[in-house]
Design an enzyme around this catalytic site. Structure first.
Site, PDB file in Angstrom:
ATOM      1  CB  ALA A  65      -0.893  -0.008   1.235  1.00 19.44           C
ATOM      2  N   GLY A 108       0.589  -5.046   0.902  1.00 18.42           N
ATOM      3  CA  GLY A 108      -0.634  -5.105   0.117  1.00 18.42           C
ATOM      4  C   GLY A 108      -0.421  -5.718  -1.260  1.00 18.42           C
ATOM      5  CD  GLU A 111      -2.174  -7.698   3.073  1.00 14.93           C
ATOM      6  OE1 GLU A 111      -1.961  -6.521   2.708  1.00 14.93           O
ATOM      7  OE2 GLU A 111      -2.584  -7.987   4.201  1.00 14.93           O
ATOM      8  CD  GLU A 131       1.917  -5.623   5.537  1.00 15.14           C
ATOM      9  OE1 GLU A 131       2.780  -6.517   5.741  1.00 15.14           O
ATOM     10  OE2 GLU A 131       1.073  -5.694   4.634  1.00 15.14           O
TER      11      GLU A 131
END
Ligand code: CO8
Length: 257
Positions: A65, A108, A111, A131
């Site tokens: 992200a 992300g 993911e 993260e």
């Protein structure tokens, strides 16, 4: 529709979506994810499209992200906007979706790849959930999907240390279905998508739904679901054609109904 953060093209019945923020290693921001959802909506609704490939660049599928966009969020802003929930569109696509991953698939990015039905990795791919290094934890299914795919020990290792794993380790641990040379990645992923697109669409979609049941229910319920779906397949034109073609020793021509 003109996109700024993704590229889309169709190759026959296959749609190819390329994440395209090269200056930020395809970091996933809200603009990119909105475009991705819009493109997926379009391909889902397009009867000509029967399989989708999502890829990034040679250097990065997506490096997570967008940290710069995320950094100033507060608990309330994240809660009120339900941050990330609208980013999960790919996990709700009913047609088959393949992730073709080269370079970094982090946070992300990893993911997002795991929301696809399966991952084909270039030998340059690097997967991780870093993260923890940012003082947070995976927020788009990383602690759940990764654990189901690679087991507790490796998921804990990756999520707690934030280390990356290379393509060979990712294949060994079941995260990716196959590893291919980087310069063959798109060719291989599109070929896999074309193969799937040539098969009976109802059979493909129901197979996807049945395999996904394995993650959501007990074995007995999953088997029951599979059996009901299997019985229903005898109502399709494609079942008649597929079996008739086998008996007549000719290729099947599926009509996707
Ligand atoms: N966000 C924003 N910008 C990024 C990101 C990111 N995740 N990753 C890279 N960039 C930018 C860099 O800031 C840099 O920009 P600039 O040139 O303006 O400084 C540019 O991309 C190139 O990056 P680097 O110079 O760092 O390139 P290197 O080759 O030196 O390093 C790395 C590559 C190792 C990938 C490094 O960039 C890195 O560690 N990136 C961050 C990885 C990360 O921590 N990802 C997790 C983010 S948190 C997250 O994903 C939460 C999940 C939320 C759910 C998402 C739903 C789908």
């Amino acid at each position: 529709m003109a996109y700024e953060n993704i590229l889309v093209e169709t190759r026959g019945a296959v749609a190819l979506i390329t994440l395209n923020r090269p200056k930020a290693l395809n970091a996933l921001n809200s603009a990119l994810m909105t475009e991705l959802s819009t493109a997926l909506d379009g391909f889902e609704a397009d009867a000509e499209i029967r399989a989708i490939v999502i890829t990034g660049s040679e250097k990065a599928f997506a490096a997570g992200a967008d940290i710069k966009e995320m950094q100033s969020k507060t608990y309330m802003s994240a809660y009120l906007e339900d941050f990330i929930t609208s980013w999960e569109r790919v996990s709700r696509v009913r047609k088959p979706v393949i992730a073709a991953v080269a370079g970094y698939a982090l946070g992300g990015g990893c993911e997002l790849a795991m929301m696809c039905d399966f991952i084909i990795a270039a030998d340059t791919a690097k997967f991780g959930q870093p993260e923890i290094l940012l003082g947070v934890l995976p927020g788009a299914g990383g602690t759940q999907r990764l654990t189901r795919l690679v087991g507790k020990s490796k998921a804990m290792d990756l999520c707690l240390t934030g280390r990356m794993m290379d393509a060979a380790e990712a294949e060994r641990s079941g995260l990716v279905s196959r590893v291919v040379p980087a310069d063959k990645l798109i060719e291989e992923a599109v070929a896999a998508a074309e193969k799937i697109a040539s098969l009976s669409l109802p059979a493909v979609m129901l197979t996807k739904e049945a395999v996904n049941r394995a993650y959501e229910t007990t074995l007995a319920e999953g088997i029951r679901f599979e059996r009901r779906v299997f019985h229903s397949m005898f109502s399709t034109e494609d079942q008649k054609e597929g079996m008739q073609a086998f008996i007549e020793k000719r290729p099947a021509v599926f009509r996707h109904r």
